[in-house]
Design a protein around this motif. Sequence first.
Motif, PDB file in Angstrom:
ATOM      1  N   LEU A 144     -12.009 -47.062  61.813  1.00  0.00           N
ATOM      2  CA  LEU A 144     -13.010 -46.232  62.079  1.00  0.00           C
ATOM      3  C   LEU A 144     -12.616 -44.744  61.687  1.00  0.00           C
ATOM      4  O   LEU A 144     -13.154 -44.000  61.140  1.00  0.00           O
ATOM      5  N   MET A 145     -11.490 -44.598  62.264  1.00  0.00           N
ATOM      6  CA  MET A 145     -10.846 -43.265  62.117  1.00  0.00           C
ATOM      7  C   MET A 145     -10.544 -42.817  60.573  1.00  0.00           C
ATOM      8  O   MET A 145     -10.776 -41.747  60.090  1.00  0.00           O
ATOM      9  N   ARG A 146      -9.872 -43.849  59.985  1.00  0.00           N
ATOM     10  CA  ARG A 146      -9.321 -43.773  58.505  1.00  0.00           C
ATOM     11  C   ARG A 146     -10.483 -43.500  57.694  1.00  0.00           C
ATOM     12  O   ARG A 146     -10.827 -42.347  56.642  1.00  0.00           O
ATOM     13  N   ARG A 147     -11.664 -44.380  57.793  1.00  0.00           N
ATOM     14  CA  ARG A 147     -12.920 -44.370  56.889  1.00  0.00           C
ATOM     15  C   ARG A 147     -13.533 -43.215  57.228  1.00  0.00           C
ATOM     16  O   ARG A 147     -14.252 -42.745  56.164  1.00  0.00           O
ATOM     17  N   THR A 148     -13.681 -42.834  58.336  1.00  0.00           N
ATOM     18  CA  THR A 148     -14.448 -41.643  58.527  1.00  0.00           C
ATOM     19  C   THR A 148     -14.009 -40.420  58.114  1.00  0.00           C
ATOM     20  O   THR A 148     -14.865 -39.431  57.165  1.00  0.00           O
ATOM     21  N   LEU A 149     -12.859 -40.239  58.037  1.00  0.00           N
ATOM     22  CA  LEU A 149     -12.085 -39.088  57.413  1.00  0.00           C
ATOM     23  C   LEU A 149     -12.250 -39.247  56.072  1.00  0.00           C
ATOM     24  O   LEU A 149     -12.485 -38.132  55.253  1.00  0.00           O
ATOM     25  N   THR A 191      -4.062 -26.512  63.888  1.00  0.00           N
ATOM     26  CA  THR A 191      -3.222 -27.354  63.033  1.00  0.00           C
ATOM     27  C   THR A 191      -3.873 -28.178  62.147  1.00  0.00           C
ATOM     28  O   THR A 191      -3.108 -28.332  60.954  1.00  0.00           O
ATOM     29  N   ILE A 192      -4.972 -29.069  62.374  1.00  0.00           N
ATOM     30  CA  ILE A 192      -5.385 -29.897  61.489  1.00  0.00           C
ATOM     31  C   ILE A 192      -6.290 -29.138  60.209  1.00  0.00           C
ATOM     32  O   ILE A 192      -6.050 -29.550  59.166  1.00  0.00           O
ATOM     33  N   ALA A 193      -6.907 -28.176  60.658  1.00  0.00           N
ATOM     34  CA  ALA A 193      -7.741 -27.503  59.594  1.00  0.00           C
ATOM     35  C   ALA A 193      -6.784 -26.652  58.482  1.00  0.00           C
ATOM     36  O   ALA A 193      -7.198 -26.618  57.315  1.00  0.00           O
ATOM     37  N   ARG A 194      -5.444 -26.360  58.948  1.00  0.00           N
ATOM     38  CA  ARG A 194      -4.278 -25.765  58.057  1.00  0.00           C
ATOM     39  C   ARG A 194      -4.303 -26.864  56.899  1.00  0.00           C
ATOM     40  O   ARG A 194      -4.002 -26.663  55.748  1.00  0.00           O
ATOM     41  N   VAL A 195      -3.955 -27.988  57.391  1.00  0.00           N
ATOM     42  CA  VAL A 195      -3.861 -29.321  56.249  1.00  0.00           C
ATOM     43  C   VAL A 195      -4.847 -29.433  55.641  1.00  0.00           C
ATOM     44  O   VAL A 195      -4.807 -29.641  54.360  1.00  0.00           O
ATOM     45  N   VAL A 196      -6.046 -29.644  55.896  1.00  0.00           N
ATOM     46  CA  VAL A 196      -7.239 -29.659  55.202  1.00  0.00           C
ATOM     47  C   VAL A 196      -7.339 -28.510  54.140  1.00  0.00           C
ATOM     48  O   VAL A 196      -7.644 -28.645  53.222  1.00  0.00           O
ATOM     49  N   GLU A 197      -7.269 -27.479  54.848  1.00  0.00           N
ATOM     50  CA  GLU A 197      -7.396 -26.201  53.689  1.00  0.00           C
ATOM     51  C   GLU A 197      -6.416 -26.520  52.512  1.00  0.00           C
ATOM     52  O   GLU A 197      -6.858 -25.998  51.330  1.00  0.00           O
ATOM     53  N   ALA A 198      -5.239 -26.626  52.915  1.00  0.00           N
ATOM     54  CA  ALA A 198      -4.355 -26.933  51.640  1.00  0.00           C
ATOM     55  C   ALA A 198      -4.752 -27.956  50.763  1.00  0.00           C
ATOM     56  O   ALA A 198      -4.524 -28.082  49.731  1.00  0.00           O
ATOM     57  N   GLY A 199      -5.411 -29.058  51.319  1.00  0.00           N
ATOM     58  CA  GLY A 199      -5.799 -30.070  50.638  1.00  0.00           C
ATOM     59  C   GLY A 199      -6.962 -29.753  49.447  1.00  0.00           C
ATOM     60  O   GLY A 199      -7.106 -30.142  48.447  1.00  0.00           O
ATOM     61  N   ILE A 200      -7.859 -28.735  50.190  1.00  0.00           N
ATOM     62  CA  ILE A 200      -8.818 -28.106  49.190  1.00  0.00           C
ATOM     63  C   ILE A 200      -8.351 -27.341  48.123  1.00  0.00           C
ATOM     64  O   ILE A 200      -8.915 -27.383  47.092  1.00  0.00           O
ATOM     65  N   GLU A 229      -8.036 -25.953  70.813  1.00  0.00           N
ATOM     66  CA  GLU A 229      -8.097 -25.142  69.720  1.00  0.00           C
ATOM     67  C   GLU A 229      -6.722 -24.994  68.867  1.00  0.00           C
ATOM     68  O   GLU A 229      -6.843 -25.008  67.557  1.00  0.00           O
ATOM     69  N   GLY A 230      -5.647 -25.468  69.600  1.00  0.00           N
ATOM     70  CA  GLY A 230      -4.338 -25.399  68.976  1.00  0.00           C
ATOM     71  C   GLY A 230      -4.371 -26.365  67.795  1.00  0.00           C
ATOM     72  O   GLY A 230      -3.886 -26.565  66.712  1.00  0.00           O
ATOM     73  N   TRP A 231      -4.810 -27.810  68.294  1.00  0.00           N
ATOM     74  CA  TRP A 231      -4.980 -28.926  67.572  1.00  0.00           C
ATOM     75  C   TRP A 231      -5.845 -28.788  66.434  1.00  0.00           C
ATOM     76  O   TRP A 231      -5.600 -29.065  65.037  1.00  0.00           O
ATOM     77  N   ASN A 232      -7.103 -27.978  66.548  1.00  0.00           N
ATOM     78  CA  ASN A 232      -8.126 -27.760  65.652  1.00  0.00           C
ATOM     79  C   ASN A 232      -7.373 -26.887  64.436  1.00  0.00           C
ATOM     80  O   ASN A 232      -7.728 -27.290  63.461  1.00  0.00           O
ATOM     81  N   ALA A 273     -11.674 -30.938  61.236  1.00  0.00           N
ATOM     82  CA  ALA A 273     -10.688 -30.944  62.316  1.00  0.00           C
ATOM     83  C   ALA A 273     -11.485 -31.352  63.634  1.00  0.00           C
ATOM     84  O   ALA A 273     -10.634 -32.326  64.305  1.00  0.00           O
ATOM     85  N   MET A 274     -12.284 -30.854  63.817  1.00  0.00           N
ATOM     86  CA  MET A 274     -13.130 -31.238  65.263  1.00  0.00           C
ATOM     87  C   MET A 274     -13.359 -32.757  65.105  1.00  0.00           C
ATOM     88  O   MET A 274     -13.541 -33.231  66.060  1.00  0.00           O
ATOM     89  N   GLN A 275     -13.926 -33.057  63.869  1.00  0.00           N
ATOM     90  CA  GLN A 275     -14.273 -34.423  63.766  1.00  0.00           C
ATOM     91  C   GLN A 275     -13.097 -35.356  63.891  1.00  0.00           C
ATOM     92  O   GLN A 275     -13.231 -36.408  64.629  1.00  0.00           O
ATOM     93  N   PHE A 276     -12.028 -35.137  63.444  1.00  0.00           N
ATOM     94  CA  PHE A 276     -10.900 -35.834  63.464  1.00  0.00           C
ATOM     95  C   PHE A 276     -10.458 -35.932  64.997  1.00  0.00           C
ATOM     96  O   PHE A 276     -10.003 -36.938  65.552  1.00  0.00           O
ATOM     97  N   LEU A 277     -10.518 -34.806  65.626  1.00  0.00           N
ATOM     98  CA  LEU A 277     -10.194 -34.770  67.037  1.00  0.00           C
ATOM     99  C   LEU A 277     -11.213 -35.719  67.876  1.00  0.00           C
ATOM    100  O   LEU A 277     -10.875 -36.322  68.960  1.00  0.00           O
ATOM    101  N   ALA A 278     -12.320 -35.728  67.603  1.00  0.00           N
ATOM    102  CA  ALA A 278     -13.490 -36.349  68.394  1.00  0.00           C
ATOM    103  C   ALA A 278     -13.312 -37.828  68.090  1.00  0.00           C
ATOM    104  O   ALA A 278     -13.409 -38.698  68.972  1.00  0.00           O
ATOM    105  N   LEU A 279     -12.756 -38.210  66.717  1.00  0.00           N
ATOM    106  CA  LEU A 279     -12.571 -39.548  66.342  1.00  0.00           C
ATOM    107  C   LEU A 279     -11.307 -40.141  67.312  1.00  0.00           C
ATOM    108  O   LEU A 279     -11.271 -41.202  67.851  1.00  0.00           O
TER     109      LEU A 279
END
Length: 208
Positions: free
Chosen positions: A192-197, A142-151, A137-140, A165-171
Amino acid sequence: MPMSTTTQLSGGSSDGRSAIDAAARQIAFTSGLSGITLRRLAATAGVSPGDVAQHEPSMSALIARTFEVLATDELQAAAADIDRSIAAGASPLETLTMLVESLLQDTHDDYNSVWADAWSLGRHNAPLAAAARTNMEGWNDTIARVVEAGIAAGQFADVAPDLVAMQFLALIDSTTAYSLVGYRTAAERAELMRRTLEISLALPVGSL
């Protein structure tokens, strides 16, 4: 008669617990969480098995605590890197790229292996499973915060940050599992990780 090579720990002392905790963390990085056993702890800490049992009667609890400490350290370090990147004026895309690069480095393999063990052992260790969920949950977040800023900055597509964020962690988890059994090359797993993101965020090829 030769003197014993083990050290006697005083009953219930914080020093004794600290020595055992330090030994457990060392074993986790070298042999995985499953390598944390009574005999190996005693050998690593230089104490008798009886001393270990006196200070830590539950190996399951020790394994969970060891994972929680290591996983928390990992997350806090990543969050600090993100904060420094933002403070230095990096864009959300640059910050996400930095995070991806950091997690793909060979130096991060120890943490990845510990996480792989946590997913497996957590099936039969409730405290370990709880620690894994909390840190995820902490990782999710943290990553979601970066994605929100990018949006908000118009760099990423208008997507659901939590799902990305969940997809990132699953990768990360899946490519870690691949690496443990030698499936595909490191370059293929990274691609795989980079292109999927990139696809998820509607970024051009090579952005990450």
